[in-house]
Motif scaffolding. Structure first.
Motif, PDB file in Angstrom:
ATOM      1  N   VAL A  20       0.844  -1.206   0.000  1.00  0.00           N
ATOM      2  CA  VAL A  20       0.000   0.000   0.000  1.00  0.00           C
ATOM      3  C   VAL A  20       0.873   1.249   0.000  1.00  0.00           C
ATOM      4  O   VAL A  20       0.605   2.229  -0.728  1.00  0.00           O
ATOM      5  N   TYR A  21       1.920   1.227   0.801  1.00  0.00           N
ATOM      6  CA  TYR A  21       2.849   2.364   0.888  1.00  0.00           C
ATOM      7  C   TYR A  21       3.481   2.662  -0.471  1.00  0.00           C
ATOM      8  O   TYR A  21       3.557   3.821  -0.898  1.00  0.00           O
ATOM      9  N   CYS A  22       3.958   1.602  -1.144  1.00  0.00           N
ATOM     10  CA  CYS A  22       4.650   1.817  -2.425  1.00  0.00           C
ATOM     11  C   CYS A  22       3.699   2.255  -3.535  1.00  0.00           C
ATOM     12  O   CYS A  22       4.119   2.959  -4.461  1.00  0.00           O
ATOM     13  N   PHE A  23       2.449   1.859  -3.458  1.00  0.00           N
ATOM     14  CA  PHE A  23       1.485   2.225  -4.498  1.00  0.00           C
ATOM     15  C   PHE A  23       0.747   3.537  -4.182  1.00  0.00           C
ATOM     16  O   PHE A  23      -0.144   3.926  -4.928  1.00  0.00           O
ATOM     17  N   PHE A  24       1.133   4.182  -3.094  1.00  0.00           N
ATOM     18  CA  PHE A  24       0.457   5.433  -2.733  1.00  0.00           C
ATOM     19  C   PHE A  24       0.962   6.572  -3.625  1.00  0.00           C
ATOM     20  O   PHE A  24       2.167   6.826  -3.701  1.00  0.00           O
ATOM     21  N   PRO A  25       0.060   7.284  -4.329  1.00  0.00           N
ATOM     22  CA  PRO A  25       0.494   8.400  -5.198  1.00  0.00           C
ATOM     23  C   PRO A  25       0.765   9.658  -4.363  1.00  0.00           C
ATOM     24  O   PRO A  25      -0.142  10.206  -3.753  1.00  0.00           O
ATOM     25  N   LEU A  76      16.895   8.784  -7.646  1.00  0.00           N
ATOM     26  CA  LEU A  76      16.462   7.777  -8.605  1.00  0.00           C
ATOM     27  C   LEU A  76      16.908   6.384  -8.170  1.00  0.00           C
ATOM     28  O   LEU A  76      16.134   5.412  -8.258  1.00  0.00           O
ATOM     29  N   LEU A  77      18.136   6.266  -7.673  1.00  0.00           N
ATOM     30  CA  LEU A  77      18.615   4.982  -7.191  1.00  0.00           C
ATOM     31  C   LEU A  77      17.788   4.477  -6.005  1.00  0.00           C
ATOM     32  O   LEU A  77      17.484   3.279  -5.897  1.00  0.00           O
ATOM     33  N   MET A  78      17.424   5.396  -5.129  1.00  0.00           N
ATOM     34  CA  MET A  78      16.625   5.007  -3.959  1.00  0.00           C
ATOM     35  C   MET A  78      15.248   4.506  -4.383  1.00  0.00           C
ATOM     36  O   MET A  78      14.724   3.534  -3.805  1.00  0.00           O
ATOM     37  N   LEU A  79      14.658   5.147  -5.391  1.00  0.00           N
ATOM     38  CA  LEU A  79      13.344   4.700  -5.862  1.00  0.00           C
ATOM     39  C   LEU A  79      13.439   3.343  -6.548  1.00  0.00           C
ATOM     40  O   LEU A  79      12.567   2.482  -6.367  1.00  0.00           O
ATOM     41  N   SER A 134      11.989  18.294  -1.350  1.00  0.00           N
ATOM     42  CA  SER A 134      10.704  18.813  -0.885  1.00  0.00           C
ATOM     43  C   SER A 134      10.303  18.091   0.400  1.00  0.00           C
ATOM     44  O   SER A 134      10.773  16.988   0.696  1.00  0.00           O
ATOM     45  N   MET A 135       9.411  18.693   1.148  1.00  0.00           N
ATOM     46  CA  MET A 135       8.965  18.090   2.397  1.00  0.00           C
ATOM     47  C   MET A 135       8.217  16.769   2.178  1.00  0.00           C
ATOM     48  O   MET A 135       8.434  15.826   2.943  1.00  0.00           O
ATOM     49  N   PRO A 136       7.317  16.646   1.168  1.00  0.00           N
ATOM     50  CA  PRO A 136       6.693  15.331   0.936  1.00  0.00           C
ATOM     51  C   PRO A 136       7.715  14.232   0.665  1.00  0.00           C
ATOM     52  O   PRO A 136       7.542  13.096   1.105  1.00  0.00           O
ATOM     53  N   MET A 137       8.790  14.576  -0.056  1.00  0.00           N
ATOM     54  CA  MET A 137       9.837  13.612  -0.327  1.00  0.00           C
ATOM     55  C   MET A 137      10.502  13.164   0.979  1.00  0.00           C
ATOM     56  O   MET A 137      10.708  11.960   1.216  1.00  0.00           O
ATOM     57  N   PHE A 138      10.805  14.093   1.834  1.00  0.00           N
ATOM     58  CA  PHE A 138      11.430  13.792   3.124  1.00  0.00           C
ATOM     59  C   PHE A 138      10.521  12.899   3.975  1.00  0.00           C
ATOM     60  O   PHE A 138      10.965  11.896   4.548  1.00  0.00           O
ATOM     61  N   CYS A 139       9.262  13.241   4.042  1.00  0.00           N
ATOM     62  CA  CYS A 139       8.310  12.467   4.843  1.00  0.00           C
ATOM     63  C   CYS A 139       8.130  11.058   4.285  1.00  0.00           C
ATOM     64  O   CYS A 139       8.021  10.089   5.045  1.00  0.00           O
ATOM     65  N   TYR A 140       8.108  10.940   2.962  1.00  0.00           N
ATOM     66  CA  TYR A 140       7.916   9.639   2.331  1.00  0.00           C
ATOM     67  C   TYR A 140       9.080   8.707   2.659  1.00  0.00           C
ATOM     68  O   TYR A 140       8.873   7.531   3.003  1.00  0.00           O
ATOM     69  N   MET A 141      10.299   9.200   2.556  1.00  0.00           N
ATOM     70  CA  MET A 141      11.457   8.361   2.848  1.00  0.00           C
ATOM     71  C   MET A 141      11.573   8.047   4.333  1.00  0.00           C
ATOM     72  O   MET A 141      11.955   6.945   4.729  1.00  0.00           O
ATOM     73  N   MET A 142      11.239   9.002   5.195  1.00  0.00           N
ATOM     74  CA  MET A 142      11.250   8.749   6.635  1.00  0.00           C
ATOM     75  C   MET A 142      10.201   7.717   7.015  1.00  0.00           C
ATOM     76  O   MET A 142      10.426   6.860   7.883  1.00  0.00           O
TER      77      MET A 142
END
Length: 383
Positions: A20-25, A76-79, A134-142
């Motif tokens: 679910v986490y990985c498929f979340f847009p 990109l590598l992390m994704l 961006s903040m969404p990016m930071f929150c997503y990885m955390m």
């Protein structure tokens, strides 16, 4: 899912949560919300990972574009790493649901690897007062780090729980086996007693003729020996009622015979109980362990000095159990535990733990006292 282990349930739940986490847009690309998969696909379609990163996260800060190359590459590598992990976990989720187990457990490695990549990314993407993320990016990885970290913690707890449950199940199976063996022995003894009684009744005519012959000949010594032999045959398999509880009486009779074989004097002082709080399994575990320990302790004592005293009383709602046996350097008693000196001290300690657990289950008190020449156990249960 009733038959599933705790670890299987944790792995299934967390595996679904990761999907679910990985498929979340969460990324807005060309005014549309997209998942990490669409970002990677569009990046390869554009054949320019820097441009894709800049248009997605730095579109309002064009002056940063020329400094974002390394950041865009690491991101990109992390994704890609995350998508590969998602694919592997999808297969593991299928295996877990179908077969009940995972083929590998690598979450610690994943967590450390991703934490290191995230640290490098943030170190490069935060240079002074300039931010290339961006903040969404930071929150997503955390959030990903949090999910994997929680998964690792739950796996450890679930494995510990499953091991304890398996040990408890094995213990119950052993107690059931022991209870069945004791019932079989009791039935065998009763059957032998029945056969013995039938044999005596069948031979009674011959016995009466023999007794009459001894009387006529006034062979009083021979008559006494014959009566003693006949009494011994009749009483050899006598089943004593000690408490009225069938399982407890069976244990007491069996242990009394074992004590007699090893020349240990066993004195039993009980009364008939209308009710006992214990189940058959608990009676076997409680009294079986206590009396086995007492008999084994007496084996270390020379003949003539071996003894076991058992006292059980019930007054109103108070049940009192006392077992005292001869002992020689039985162990060291502390406030909480009893440390055995026997070779199988681990098993003995586990048996004492079972006794303590049963007593505490009924809010009772368990006390043991070790002295130079005796070992005493006192159990009191109210209610």
């Amino acid at each position: 899912m009733n038959g599933w282990t705790k670890k299987r349930k944790v792995d299934t739940f967390m595996g679904i949560l990761l999907q679910v986490y990985c498929f979340f847009p969460w990324m807005r690309i060309n005014r549309k919300w997209n998942t990490i998969h669409m970002y990677v696909i569009k990046t390869f379609q554009e054949n320019d990972y820097i441009k894709m990163y800049n248009h997605t996260f730095l579109k309002q800060h064009m002056w940063k574009w020329k400094h974002s190359q390394v950041v865009a590459f690491i991101f990109l590598l992390m994704l890609i790493f995350l998508i590969l992990l998602q694919s592997i976990e999808l297969y593991e989720l299928y295996q877990c649901i179908k077969n009940g187990n995972r083929s590998t457990n690598y979450h610690v490695f994943v967590w450390i690897t991703y934490l290191a990549a995230f640290y490098i990314f943030m170190a490069i993407a935060s240079t002074g007062f300039v931010e290339f993320y961006s903040m969404p990016m930071f929150c997503y990885m955390m959030l990903f780090l949090a999910v994997i970290g929680i998964w690792i913690f739950l796996d450890i707890q679930a494995e510990a729980w499953d091991v304890e449950t398996e040990q408890h199940r094995a213990e119950l199976e052993e107690q059931d086996k022991k209870m069945l063996q004791m019932k079989v022995k009791a039935m065998e003894e009763q059957y032998r007693e029945m056969l013995k009684s039938r044999k005596i009744v069948h031979d009674m005519k011959n016995h009466l003729l023999a007794l009459k012959k001894y009387t006529q000949e006034q062979d009083w010594k021979g008559l006494e020996e014959y009566l003693n032999e006949l009494s011994r045959d009749m009483l050899d398999y006598n089943y004593q009622i000690w408490t009225g509880n069938h399982m407890l009486d069976m244990i007491l009779n069996q242990k009394e015979k074992e004590a007699e074989k090893q020349k240990t004097q066993m004195q039993i002082s009980t009364e008939v109980f209308t009710t006992l709080p214990f189940s058959d399994r608990e009676i076997i575990s409680l009294f079986g362990n206590l009396l086995d320990n007492a008999l084994e302790a007496c084996e270390q004592i020379k003949e003539g000095e071996r003894w076991i005293h058992i006292k059980m009383k019930k007054k109103n709602q108070l049940l009192y159990i006392e077992i005292v046996n001869a002992a020689k350097n039985t162990g060291i008693q502390t406030d909480e535990n009893f440390v055995s000196k026997k070779k199988d001290g681990v098993l003995h300690g586990y048996g004492m733990k079972n006794i303590r657990d049963i007593v505490e289950q009924y809010n009772g008190m368990f006390q043991c006292k070790s002295q130079e020449d005796r070992f005493e156990v006192v159990i009191t249960i109210y209610g």
